[in-house]
Design an enzyme around this catalytic site. Sequence first.
Site, mmCIF file in Angstrom:
data_model
loop_
_atom_site.group_PDB
_atom_site.id
_atom_site.type_symbol
_atom_site.label_atom_id
_atom_site.label_comp_id
_atom_site.label_asym_id
_atom_site.label_seq_id
_atom_site.Cartn_x
_atom_site.Cartn_y
_atom_site.Cartn_z
ATOM 1 N N ARG A 86 40.349 62.698 73.210
ATOM 2 C CA ARG A 86 41.166 63.855 73.598
ATOM 3 C C ARG A 86 40.589 65.090 72.901
ATOM 4 O O ARG A 86 39.908 64.944 71.869
ATOM 5 C CB ARG A 86 42.613 63.658 73.115
ATOM 6 N N ARG A 179 53.911 65.753 74.467
ATOM 7 C CA ARG A 179 52.628 65.684 73.755
ATOM 8 C C ARG A 179 51.515 66.231 74.635
ATOM 9 O O ARG A 179 50.587 66.877 74.150
ATOM 10 C CB ARG A 179 52.335 64.240 73.336
ATOM 11 N N ARG A 190 51.798 54.151 80.875
ATOM 12 C CA ARG A 190 52.237 53.854 79.506
ATOM 13 C C ARG A 190 53.744 53.568 79.470
ATOM 14 O O ARG A 190 54.199 52.684 78.756
ATOM 15 C CB ARG A 190 51.852 55.007 78.565
HETATM 16 N N1 LIG Z 1 61.437 61.239 65.802
HETATM 17 C C1 LIG Z 1 60.833 62.012 66.703
HETATM 18 N N2 LIG Z 1 61.573 62.868 67.426
HETATM 19 C C2 LIG Z 1 61.007 63.668 68.368
HETATM 20 N N3 LIG Z 1 59.687 63.697 68.649
HETATM 21 C C3 LIG Z 1 58.891 62.871 67.941
HETATM 22 C C4 LIG Z 1 59.410 61.990 66.948
HETATM 23 N N4 LIG Z 1 58.391 61.277 66.434
HETATM 24 C C5 LIG Z 1 57.262 61.701 67.082
HETATM 25 N N5 LIG Z 1 57.573 62.661 67.984
HETATM 26 C C6 LIG Z 1 56.661 63.347 68.907
HETATM 27 O O1 LIG Z 1 56.307 62.418 69.933
HETATM 28 C C7 LIG Z 1 54.974 62.604 70.370
HETATM 29 C C8 LIG Z 1 54.205 61.290 70.285
HETATM 30 O O2 LIG Z 1 53.996 60.951 68.923
HETATM 31 P P1 LIG Z 1 52.706 60.164 68.447
HETATM 32 O O3 LIG Z 1 51.475 60.793 69.019
HETATM 33 O O4 LIG Z 1 52.796 60.049 66.983
HETATM 34 O O5 LIG Z 1 52.958 58.770 69.166
HETATM 35 P P2 LIG Z 1 52.141 57.409 69.072
HETATM 36 O O6 LIG Z 1 53.119 56.314 69.021
HETATM 37 O O7 LIG Z 1 51.167 57.462 67.963
HETATM 38 O O8 LIG Z 1 51.404 57.399 70.486
HETATM 39 P P3 LIG Z 1 50.091 56.587 70.939
HETATM 40 O O9 LIG Z 1 50.411 55.153 70.827
HETATM 41 O O10 LIG Z 1 49.908 57.011 72.364
HETATM 42 O O11 LIG Z 1 48.970 56.992 70.076
HETATM 43 C C9 LIG Z 1 54.383 63.678 69.485
HETATM 44 O O12 LIG Z 1 54.380 64.886 70.202
HETATM 45 C C10 LIG Z 1 55.326 63.742 68.290
HETATM 46 O O13 LIG Z 1 55.382 65.031 67.732
HETATM 47 N N1 LIG Z 2 45.177 46.121 70.002
HETATM 48 C C1 LIG Z 2 44.861 47.351 69.579
HETATM 49 N N2 LIG Z 2 45.574 48.407 69.984
HETATM 50 C C2 LIG Z 2 45.248 49.629 69.517
HETATM 51 C C3 LIG Z 2 44.193 49.824 68.632
HETATM 52 N N3 LIG Z 2 44.101 51.152 68.343
HETATM 53 C C4 LIG Z 2 45.091 51.743 69.025
HETATM 54 N N4 LIG Z 2 45.799 50.833 69.745
HETATM 55 C C5 LIG Z 2 46.946 51.067 70.605
HETATM 56 O O1 LIG Z 2 46.566 51.658 71.809
HETATM 57 C C6 LIG Z 2 47.612 52.460 72.309
HETATM 58 C C7 LIG Z 2 47.092 53.718 72.917
HETATM 59 O O2 LIG Z 2 46.509 54.524 71.941
HETATM 60 P P1 LIG Z 2 46.009 56.012 72.281
HETATM 61 O O3 LIG Z 2 45.358 56.498 71.054
HETATM 62 O O4 LIG Z 2 45.112 55.905 73.474
HETATM 63 O O5 LIG Z 2 47.262 56.791 72.638
HETATM 64 C C8 LIG Z 2 48.542 52.739 71.135
HETATM 65 O O6 LIG Z 2 49.816 52.226 71.415
HETATM 66 C C9 LIG Z 2 47.905 52.044 69.974
HETATM 67 O O7 LIG Z 2 48.863 51.372 69.188
HETATM 68 C C10 LIG Z 2 43.466 48.678 68.204
HETATM 69 O O8 LIG Z 2 42.521 48.750 67.427
HETATM 70 N N5 LIG Z 2 43.824 47.471 68.708
#
Ligand SMILES: Nc1ncnc2c1ncn2[C@@H]1O[C@H](COP(=O)(O)OP(=O)(O)OP(=O)(O)O)[C@@H](O)[C@H]1O
Ligand SMILES: Nc1nc2c(ncn2[C@@H]2O[C@H](COP(=O)(O)O)[C@@H](O)[C@H]2O)c(=O)[nH]1
Length: 551
Positions: A86, A179, A190
């Site tokens: 991204r 996001r 997703r």
């Molecule tokens: N408790 C919350 N309340 C509202 N918004 C939130 C909260 N926690 C996270 N967010 C927002 O939700 C969005 C997604 O968060 P984040 O990127 O951390 O998700 P993720 O689980 O890591 O996603 P991915 O698995 O796709 O990487 C972000 O814009 C973040 O700022």
């Molecule tokens: N099994 C695994 N899942 C992974 C790994 N690293 C990230 N993830 C999961 O993929 C989704 C999507 O991630 P994104 O960065 O494209 O938004 C997310 O839910 C991660 O938890 C891995 O090494 N192994």
Amino acid sequence: MGSEMSTPAPQGGEGGEVQQQQQQQQAPNDAIAQQQQMPLHPQSGLPSALVIVGPSGVGKNTLIQRLREGNTSFGHSVSHTTRQPRPGEKHGEHYFFTSKEQFAKEIAEDKFIEFAEVHGNLYGTSVTAVRKVLESGRTCILDIDVQGARLVRKTPLKAIFVFIAPPSLEDLAKRLFTRGTEAAEQIQKRLANAKEEINSVNERGLYDYLIINDNLDDAVDKLRAIATRALQGLDPEPGKVPESVLIEDAPLPGMPPLDPTAPQENGAQGLLLSEDPPGAASAAADPLPNPTAAAPPSTTANSASDKEAQPAVTSNGGTGMRVVAVARRKEKLEALQVHMHNLRIPPTHFLPVVCDITKDAEVATLPRIVAKRWPDAGGVDVLINNAGLSRNDASLMDGNVASWVEMLSTNVLGTTMAIKAAVQDMRRRNKWGHIINMVGLSGHRIPDGPQGGGFYCATKSAVKTITDGLRQEARGKMLPLRVSSISPGVVETEFFTVKNFGDAEAARSTIQNYASCLQPQDVAQTILWCLSAPDHVEVNDVVVRPTDQLL
Ligand SMILES: Nc1ncnc2c1ncn2[C@@H]1O[C@H](COP(=O)(O)OP(=O)(O)OP(=O)(O)O)[C@@H](O)[C@H]1O
Ligand SMILES: Nc1nc2c(ncn2[C@@H]2O[C@H](COP(=O)(O)O)[C@@H](O)[C@H]2O)c(=O)[nH]1
């Protein structure tokens, strides 16, 4: 729950191969053993790893970032992925961005502790990435998907597993859209996978902790406490994942906006619960009207999923009731929701909730869901228990025990757990409403028949006794709760199809034995009549049957 939600597991094509390769990943620890200069399973006292799992957009990265801010004790294992970076993402910091060919080569070289196809791309955690963090004496955080978590569970890596859940799918959708890192199609994918991922919380032994990321600060505090345990190498505390977890469904997308000039309902809320078995309808002589509907302030009803439920649910027209329809089958509720929408009943007056009424944790959540969706409603004022499941292989002499259990847990325990949830909600508000149970003629007599409807009748007699018992209990405590039952004869619903395990022909021939049946509307009218009685009148039981039904 959620039959429409597709699974994140790879299927066919590249995914199919990945799955096969994963299955061959019998002992991912072989890779570890070959490459390790230091064991990945630290001795006691040394930090454990922390595995964070949850649907995309739930906030895993946000939480991890907050945890690591100003605290160098936690390191993040950088994963490999075939997805495109991204804007702003850096190779080696956010991910190792890899081609599919390179990823396949690294799989063959046994580089990964785990890997999976997630939302159409490959992701994997390398042994090197984890070891790098562990060697520095820190807790290694893995942010991986459900499939990866299952694989890591099989390795000797000492780790605490945490599932992060959203407060609702609606919130999750909002977060992904806000996001703004994915196109709409990828967001849909997703979200479609999220339901199945959330269901993995119910896999016994997979996770040690569940955090609902509603208020971010609270969630960070909870994660910090768990991460501190991992840092100290302590075992997870037992019993931190509830036995069954229900996450409220998102509303249907794509509904056209309602006409603001259309007449609006107003007033009460209630729950309509129905049995909603996986097949169709049931028993010997008196199927329940599948939908039972409506009530004042807030009505909840179980088993509101069938087409036949529509007249009952929609009978709220003119009464101002707000109805929560509860059932197991999502697709049926969706059809009902579309029907209500077409009737111009606004979402403020009709709320479908997918829930398995045989699961205590799911039923107990219902009032919370109503309060969250309709904060102005106060709570549930009326509960209509429509659960009535019968099976044709349940003879008392040589019946199928599984069918007995299914009937008992749906008709008796489901009804009782729903009563408890509604009563507790009324007590919390000190506002006492009305509970209506569907007893049916089967609660009063046992029809003839070689198949034997005795067990079904036993469950319905139990509902009758529970109705009377609840009334006595309320009187004993001097509570103005009104408790009624309705005992319809044969009603034309899916009851007989369910009873015959989906055999519509068998159901039809049973129905043909009756010159005429009650229609769901007839039962809905009876419910409305019970509810419309003045406060000082409590209808106890109403027996209503087709004019030509003999027994
Ligand atoms: N408790 C919350 N309340 C509202 N918004 C939130 C909260 N926690 C996270 N967010 C927002 O939700 C969005 C997604 O968060 P984040 O990127 O951390 O998700 P993720 O689980 O890591 O996603 P991915 O698995 O796709 O990487 C972000 O814009 C973040 O700022
Ligand atoms: N099994 C695994 N899942 C992974 C790994 N690293 C990230 N993830 C999961 O993929 C989704 C999507 O991630 P994104 O960065 O494209 O938004 C997310 O839910 C991660 O938890 C891995 O090494 N192994």
